[in-house]
Enzyme design. Structure first.
Site, PDB file in Angstrom:
ATOM      1  N   LYS A 140       2.323   9.880  -7.399  1.00 52.64           N
ATOM      2  CA  LYS A 140       1.782   8.760  -6.899  1.00 52.64           C
ATOM      3  C   LYS A 140       0.692   9.143  -5.862  1.00 52.64           C
ATOM      4  O   LYS A 140      -0.408   8.563  -5.839  1.00 52.64           O
ATOM      5  CB  LYS A 140       2.612   7.613  -6.808  1.00 52.64           C
ATOM      6  CG  LYS A 140       2.197   6.372  -6.084  1.00 52.64           C
ATOM      7  CD  LYS A 140       3.452   5.714  -5.498  1.00 52.64           C
ATOM      8  CE  LYS A 140       2.838   4.303  -4.652  1.00 52.64           C
ATOM      9  NZ  LYS A 140       2.367   4.674  -3.502  1.00 52.64           N
ATOM     10  N   ASN A 141       1.258   9.499  -4.772  1.00 52.37           N
ATOM     11  CA  ASN A 141       0.549   9.681  -3.360  1.00 52.37           C
ATOM     12  C   ASN A 141      -0.469  10.739  -3.640  1.00 52.37           C
ATOM     13  O   ASN A 141      -1.331  10.783  -2.648  1.00 52.37           O
ATOM     14  CB  ASN A 141       1.416  10.093  -2.427  1.00 52.37           C
ATOM     15  CG  ASN A 141       2.404   8.874  -1.836  1.00 52.37           C
ATOM     16  OD1 ASN A 141       2.355   7.820  -2.197  1.00 52.37           O
ATOM     17  ND2 ASN A 141       3.486   9.252  -1.407  1.00 52.37           N
ATOM     18  N   ARG A 162      -1.652  -0.715  -0.676  1.00 52.02           N
ATOM     19  CA  ARG A 162      -2.365  -0.220   0.571  1.00 52.02           C
ATOM     20  C   ARG A 162      -3.413   1.152   0.050  1.00 52.02           C
ATOM     21  O   ARG A 162      -4.300   1.152   0.896  1.00 52.02           O
ATOM     22  CB  ARG A 162      -1.254   0.741   1.159  1.00 52.02           C
ATOM     23  CG  ARG A 162      -1.695   1.583   2.577  1.00 52.02           C
ATOM     24  CD  ARG A 162      -2.126   0.885   3.550  1.00 52.02           C
ATOM     25  NE  ARG A 162      -2.587   1.636   4.596  1.00 52.02           N
ATOM     26  CZ  ARG A 162      -2.906   1.406   5.739  1.00 52.02           C
ATOM     27  NH1 ARG A 162      -2.904   0.006   5.966  1.00 52.02           N
ATOM     28  NH2 ARG A 162      -3.171   2.141   6.911  1.00 52.02           N
ATOM     29  N   CYS A 213       3.530  -2.201   0.499  1.00 50.04           N
ATOM     30  CA  CYS A 213       4.838  -2.363   1.105  1.00 50.04           C
ATOM     31  C   CYS A 213       4.695  -2.727   2.781  1.00 50.04           C
ATOM     32  O   CYS A 213       3.805  -2.396   3.351  1.00 50.04           O
ATOM     33  CB  CYS A 213       5.818  -1.243   1.133  1.00 50.04           C
ATOM     34  SG  CYS A 213       6.421  -0.593  -0.497  1.00 50.04           S
ATOM     35  N   ARG A 244       0.101  -0.839   9.968  1.00 50.85           N
ATOM     36  CA  ARG A 244      -0.347   0.313   9.167  1.00 50.85           C
ATOM     37  C   ARG A 244      -1.847   0.337   9.430  1.00 50.85           C
ATOM     38  O   ARG A 244      -2.859  -0.008   8.625  1.00 50.85           O
ATOM     39  CB  ARG A 244       0.080   0.325   7.741  1.00 50.85           C
ATOM     40  CG  ARG A 244       1.645   0.409   7.685  1.00 50.85           C
ATOM     41  CD  ARG A 244       1.825   0.118   6.057  1.00 50.85           C
ATOM     42  NE  ARG A 244       1.771   1.301   5.521  1.00 50.85           N
ATOM     43  CZ  ARG A 244       1.933   1.715   4.267  1.00 50.85           C
ATOM     44  NH1 ARG A 244       2.503   0.654   3.428  1.00 50.85           N
ATOM     45  NH2 ARG A 244       1.845   3.033   3.755  1.00 50.85           N
ATOM     46  N   PRO A 245      -2.448   0.410  10.593  1.00 57.01           N
ATOM     47  CA  PRO A 245      -3.639   0.215  11.144  1.00 57.01           C
ATOM     48  C   PRO A 245      -4.756   1.426  10.464  1.00 57.01           C
ATOM     49  O   PRO A 245      -4.291   2.505   9.847  1.00 57.01           O
ATOM     50  CB  PRO A 245      -3.822   0.489  12.380  1.00 57.01           C
ATOM     51  CG  PRO A 245      -2.671   1.729  12.770  1.00 57.01           C
ATOM     52  CD  PRO A 245      -1.807   1.011  11.845  1.00 57.01           C
ATOM     53  N   VAL A 246      -6.032   0.922  10.102  1.00 56.77           N
ATOM     54  CA  VAL A 246      -7.079   1.713   9.628  1.00 56.77           C
ATOM     55  C   VAL A 246      -7.896   2.062  10.438  1.00 56.77           C
ATOM     56  O   VAL A 246      -9.097   2.483  10.220  1.00 56.77           O
ATOM     57  CB  VAL A 246      -7.715   1.105   8.156  1.00 56.77           C
ATOM     58  CG1 VAL A 246      -6.737   0.908   7.120  1.00 56.77           C
ATOM     59  CG2 VAL A 246      -8.248  -0.482   8.780  1.00 56.77           C
ATOM     60  N   ASP A 247      -7.636   2.120  11.856  1.00 58.56           N
ATOM     61  CA  ASP A 247      -8.528   2.266  12.846  1.00 58.56           C
ATOM     62  C   ASP A 247      -9.039   3.823  12.808  1.00 58.56           C
ATOM     63  O   ASP A 247     -10.191   4.113  13.201  1.00 58.56           O
ATOM     64  CB  ASP A 247      -8.273   2.059  14.244  1.00 58.56           C
ATOM     65  CG  ASP A 247      -6.671   2.975  14.423  1.00 58.56           C
ATOM     66  OD1 ASP A 247      -5.889   2.863  13.705  1.00 58.56           O
ATOM     67  OD2 ASP A 247      -6.814   3.708  15.630  1.00 58.56           O
ATOM     68  N   ASP A 296       9.119   8.641   3.565  1.00 60.60           N
ATOM     69  CA  ASP A 296       9.369   8.066   2.275  1.00 60.60           C
ATOM     70  C   ASP A 296      10.957   8.561   1.847  1.00 60.60           C
ATOM     71  O   ASP A 296      11.589   7.635   0.981  1.00 60.60           O
ATOM     72  CB  ASP A 296       8.575   8.590   1.300  1.00 60.60           C
ATOM     73  CG  ASP A 296       6.979   7.652   1.239  1.00 60.60           C
ATOM     74  OD1 ASP A 296       7.023   6.731   2.046  1.00 60.60           O
ATOM     75  OD2 ASP A 296       6.196   7.951   0.485  1.00 60.60           O
ATOM     76  N   ARG A 332       6.008   0.400  -8.828  1.00 57.55           N
ATOM     77  CA  ARG A 332       4.799   0.701  -8.167  1.00 57.55           C
ATOM     78  C   ARG A 332       4.659   2.255  -8.132  1.00 57.55           C
ATOM     79  O   ARG A 332       3.791   3.052  -7.982  1.00 57.55           O
ATOM     80  CB  ARG A 332       4.503   0.114  -6.695  1.00 57.55           C
ATOM     81  CG  ARG A 332       4.192  -1.393  -6.950  1.00 57.55           C
ATOM     82  CD  ARG A 332       3.799  -1.949  -5.394  1.00 57.55           C
ATOM     83  NE  ARG A 332       3.046  -0.815  -4.515  1.00 57.55           N
ATOM     84  CZ  ARG A 332       3.239  -0.507  -3.406  1.00 57.55           C
ATOM     85  NH1 ARG A 332       4.479  -0.813  -3.003  1.00 57.55           N
ATOM     86  NH2 ARG A 332       2.554   0.256  -2.908  1.00 57.55           N
TER      87      ARG A 332
END
Length: 417
Positions: free
Chosen positions: A22-23, A92, A116, A121-124, A308, A400
């Site tokens: 998946k990842n 995400r 989840c 979980r920043p996207v900076d 995970d 998922r």
């Protein structure tokens, strides 16, 4: 709401092969938007997040369809940079569409991505890297909009931490940027190598795979490719955790043991017999012999213990002899599954990012709820060690990331419906 019913104390036997990861699959689907030729991703499992990705691709104008077990894409005549809120909020991985749509369309608007609830979980890092390449970043409440007035340009950029998502985002952007990009402090997870392999097969020039410094010569046309995403190391660890909880003897085939080595070493430390032969792992455990506790695990970026797999390790340690603890340095709410463990009879304690497990629990069946994807899988694994019947309510988290996990375990001898 799906309810999975598990009757514990059934040993597992047989062989199983993890599907495509998946990842890897989710960011690769986003990367196909960069290609001016057809792409085919081989043997992709039917996951809820994959279905969401296909809907997202369709919504922005991409041409994608299932071809048996494969996913086939063709270059789009016209793309839209507006990502629908209901799709962005469903997973995400919608963040992976920032770079491809910015490069192809010239702008992208992304409502804050979901997935989840593991804490902030920043996207900076994604945004800082894209801004350094020339993107204009506009934050507007629940959404971010990126624009470019000309081509992105190469840059020498250091990630403040080795974020897998940011590394993939900036790799995709760098392939389209003019000139050379150097990414320092890049993530080194196997899924990064898979992204590099795909982009390279499409025509990209990327050096440094497997290291924290990646160099990309941008501006080369990407022609598309046929690619088989790497096997799912987290699914492999899930099957291994199930064996450790239930006992028995299984073989996990077709997934490089090195990709989940830290989890296999952990299991060996608890007393599970682990042997490796090529891309196969054989695991055995006598359920009459208690597992050993006393583990002190720290989940962190590759090659450390994978975040995970932290809830899966917790499920294994519930009944082990001796106190253990797990600390997750990446996600603040990784152990929401602890409430379910407690309901099953395990006196575990969560303090911030740290989970303490006294060990020696006698687990019993009860009603529990999956709080997130990996926490739900961990509760399912723990139920295999419990007396009686466990009813695991799942609002949609487990599908998922796993294509019918109950059926996969049932194929190994678990009593699950």
């Amino acid at each position: 709401m799906q309810t999975i019913t598990i009757h514990g104390r059934r040993t597992l036997h047989g062989s199983i092969r993890p599907a495509a990861a998946k990842n890897s699959t989710l960011p690769l689907l986003a990367a196909t938007l960069l290609c001016d030729g057809p792409c085919r991703l081989r043997d992709v499992p039917r996951l809820a997040d994959v279905d969401t990705s296909l809907a997202l691709l369709d919504a922005v104008g991409a041409r994608v369809r299932r071809c048996g077990a494969d996913l086939c894409t063709r270059p789009a005549d016209r793309l839209c940079g507006d990502i629908p809120e209901h799709l962005a909020g469903a997973m995400r991985s919608s963040v992976f569409y920032l770079a491809p749509l910015l490069c192809r369309v010239g702008y992208v608007r992304l409502p804050l991505p979901g997935g989840c609830r593991l804490g902030p979980r920043p996207v900076d890092i994604h945004l800082a890297g894209l801004a350094a390449m020339g993107a204009e970043v506009e934050l507007e409440g629940i959404a971010v909009t990126l624009r470019r007035t000309g081509p992105l340009h190469g840059v020498d950029f250091t990630l403040r931490l080795p974020s897998v998502g940011a590394t993939m985002t900036l790799l995709m952007a760098a392939c389209c940027a003019a000139g050379q990009t150097v990414l320092r402090g890049a993530a080194q997870e196997p899924e990064i190598g898979d992204m590099i392999a795909f982009l390279s097969a499409c025509g990209a020039d990327i050096q440094g795979a497997g290291t924290p410094v990646l160099t990309v010569q941008g501006g080369r046309p990407l022609s598309g490719a046929f690619h088989r995403p790497l096997p799912d190391r987290i699914a492999a660890a899930t099957y291994a955790a199930a064996l450790a909880c239930a006992g028995g003897q299984i073989e996990i085939a077709g997934c490089d043991p090195a990709s989940y080595d830290s989890f296999l070493r952990f299991l060996a430390g608890t007393g599970v017999q682990v042997s490796r032969a090529g891309d196969c792992v054989r695991l055995a455990r006598d359920p009459a012999v208690p597992l050993r506790g006393g583990a002190h695990l720290r989940a962190d970026a590759w090659p450390a213990f994978a975040t995970d797999t932290a809830p899966l390790a917790a499920a294994v340690l519930l009944t082990a002899a001796g106190e253990s603890e797990i600390y997750d340095s990446l996600f603040a709410n990784r152990f929401a599954c602890a409430a379910g463990f407690a309901a099953m009879g395990a006196a575990c304690t969560v303090r911030g990012r740290r989970l303490t497990l006294p060990g020696g629990a006698v687990l019993h069946g009860t009603d529990v709820t999956a709080p997130d994807l990996r926490g739900g899988a961990a509760l399912l694994a723990a139920a295999l060690a419990a007396d009686g019947e466990t009813r695991l309510r799942d609002p949609g988290h487990i599908p998922r990331g796993y294509e019918n996990l109950p059926a996969a375990l049932r194929g190994l001898g678990a009593e699950i419906s």
